[in-house]
Design a protein around this motif. Structure first.
Motif, mmCIF file in Angstrom:
data_model
loop_
_atom_site.group_PDB
_atom_site.id
_atom_site.type_symbol
_atom_site.label_atom_id
_atom_site.label_comp_id
_atom_site.label_asym_id
_atom_site.label_seq_id
_atom_site.Cartn_x
_atom_site.Cartn_y
_atom_site.Cartn_z
ATOM 1 N N SER A 81 0.860 -1.208 0.007
ATOM 2 C CA SER A 81 -0.006 -0.161 0.215
ATOM 3 C C SER A 81 0.806 0.963 0.445
ATOM 4 O O SER A 81 0.596 2.135 -0.314
ATOM 5 N N ASN A 85 1.193 4.090 -2.669
ATOM 6 C CA ASN A 85 1.416 5.658 -2.418
ATOM 7 C C ASN A 85 2.179 6.516 -3.228
ATOM 8 O O ASN A 85 2.652 7.171 -4.204
ATOM 9 N N ASP A 88 2.087 6.668 -6.714
ATOM 10 C CA ASP A 88 1.291 7.772 -7.403
ATOM 11 C C ASP A 88 1.119 9.510 -7.654
ATOM 12 O O ASP A 88 2.079 9.961 -7.937
ATOM 13 N N TRP A 104 7.494 13.804 0.758
ATOM 14 C CA TRP A 104 7.003 13.416 2.186
ATOM 15 C C TRP A 104 8.038 13.958 3.370
ATOM 16 O O TRP A 104 9.018 14.163 2.631
#
Length: 398
Positions: A81, A85, A88, A104
């Motif tokens: 997951s 992310n 993307d 980030w």
């Protein structure tokens, strides 16, 4: 007693024959002639989960100590997951400069790195307690938490990073750029990889050490039909889905051709039953070289390579090559050797297969001579050993 050298790599096993694992083992072999070498690694065999497949402790192989440490945290669905992310976010930032591809926070970057595994706190503790026992420590590749956390555990600066850097989304995390720029020494596999490090990590310097490949000529395999060959992990990330789709497009465009696609290695993708596609599984090294020598061409579809050992092995057998033009390292091999074909889309791949199939014996031999000469001129054992020993001496005297 000879000075001790440590090489830190996530996996080490005689059945792991490619990539960073092969590079680490070769460095261990080359250095073991002059130094006492230890490979510090995990108990994992499969990189998909990083389970504790192997026994912790010390194993001796070819006079080299392999010291394995327990994996405390492997890879779970949570990582996938986070990975989605990351992909993307990378896609959304395509227009930004390399150093700004992600927004980030540092904590999220490090969470991603550790979530992919393997995490071996006992290895970190070993380095913190025993780093002074080693004249030099080499960490590879850049991607995993064993490298990041192992470097942070080092109490001295007698260490080097061997990035094995690919132009892939995780490489753009700022944490990796900071880690690389902090390295006392950086060892690159190719000039194209060093250019990539300058471009995405803003990292100047480091030396191209690379690795040596087997160059002894073998008797070519005699197969029932002409074939192109791929060797390595059969995976989406290695461009193998595009390889299979492109070969199917070639057969559709050339229905009279008897050309086959032969693949060897670990089938992560799931090839299934396909027209004129033969999957041989794992083969012995001698058989692999024979297949290389007998192939119409060796195909390297991977978009992410820091060197491509199997491509150089095939070139050493005098085999023409077809490479993915998305990978700068592979393009350099073609351009610098003056041999081979480059494709950037399926139409060009189909054309490359047709052109390789149409080579007569004289032209194929000339292509092969150029490929082999390039390998012999740049990747001999003597050259690589001298470059690697120079790096050890520079670290040991720091």
């Amino acid at each position: 007693m000879n000075a001790r050298i440590a090489i830190v790599v996530p996996r080490c096993h005689e059945r792991l024959v490619g990539g960073a694992e092969a590079l680490a083992w070769q460095y261990a072999q080359l250095l073991s002639k002059q130094y006492a070498v230890e490979v510090l690694t995990s108990t994992a065999f499969d990189y998909m989960r990083w389970d504790n497949d192997l026994k912790a402790g010390v194993e001796e192989r070819e006079g080299i100590s392999i010291r394995r440490f327990h994996v405390a945290r492997g890879r779970t669905p949570y990582f996938h997951s986070l990975h989605r992310n990351l992909l993307d976010a990378f896609a959304r930032s395509a227009e930004k400069p390399p150093q700004a591809r992600y927004c980030w926070p540092e904590a999220l970057e490090e969470e991603f790195i550790r979530a992919q595994g393997p995490n071996c706190p006992e290895l970190e503790a070993h380095l913190a307690a025993h780093a002074d026992d080693y004249a030099a420590v080499f960490f590879l590749p850049y991607l995993y938490p064993m490298t990041l956390d192992g470097i942070r555990a080092m109490p001295h600066r007698r260490w080097a990073l061997v990035p094995a850097l690919h132009d892939e989304p995780p490489a753009y995390l700022k944490t990796f750029a900071h880690m690389a720029r902090s390295a006392p020494r950086v060892l690159w596999n190719a000039e194209a990889e060093r250019r990539l490090g300058a471009r995405i990590w803003n990292l100047d310097g480091g030396n191209v050490v690379s690795m040596t490949v087997a160059t002894e000529l073998v008797t070519p395999a005699r197969e029932a039909s002409p074939y192109v060959l791929y060797c390595g992990r059969i995976d989406v990330s290695k461009g193998c889905q595009q390889l299979l789709d492109g070969f199917a497009a070639f057969k559709a465009a050339h229905p009279q051709s008897d050309l086959q696609l032969v693949l060897t290695g670990n089938d992560v993708l799931g090839i299934g039953n396909r027209r004129d596609v033969r999957y041989l599984g794992f083969v012995e090294e001698q058989r692999k070289f024979e297949l290389m020598a007998g192939a119409v061409a060796f195909v390297q579809p991977s978009p992410y390579e820091s060197l491509s050992i199997v491509l150089l092995e095939a070139m050493a057998q005098g085999t023409p090559m077809i490479v993915n033009g998305q990978c700068e390292v592979l393009v350099d091999h073609v351009n610098m050797s003056g041999s081979g074909l480059i494709y950037r889309n399926q139409r060009e791949f189909v054309d490359a297969l047709a052109r390789a199939s149409a080579l007569d014996a004289r032209k194929r031999s000339r292509q092969g001579e150029k490929a082999r000469d390039y390998v012999l001129a740049n990747y001999s054992r003597e050259q690589v050993t001298a470059r690697l020993q120079a790096e050890v001496e520079a670290l040991a005297s720091a």
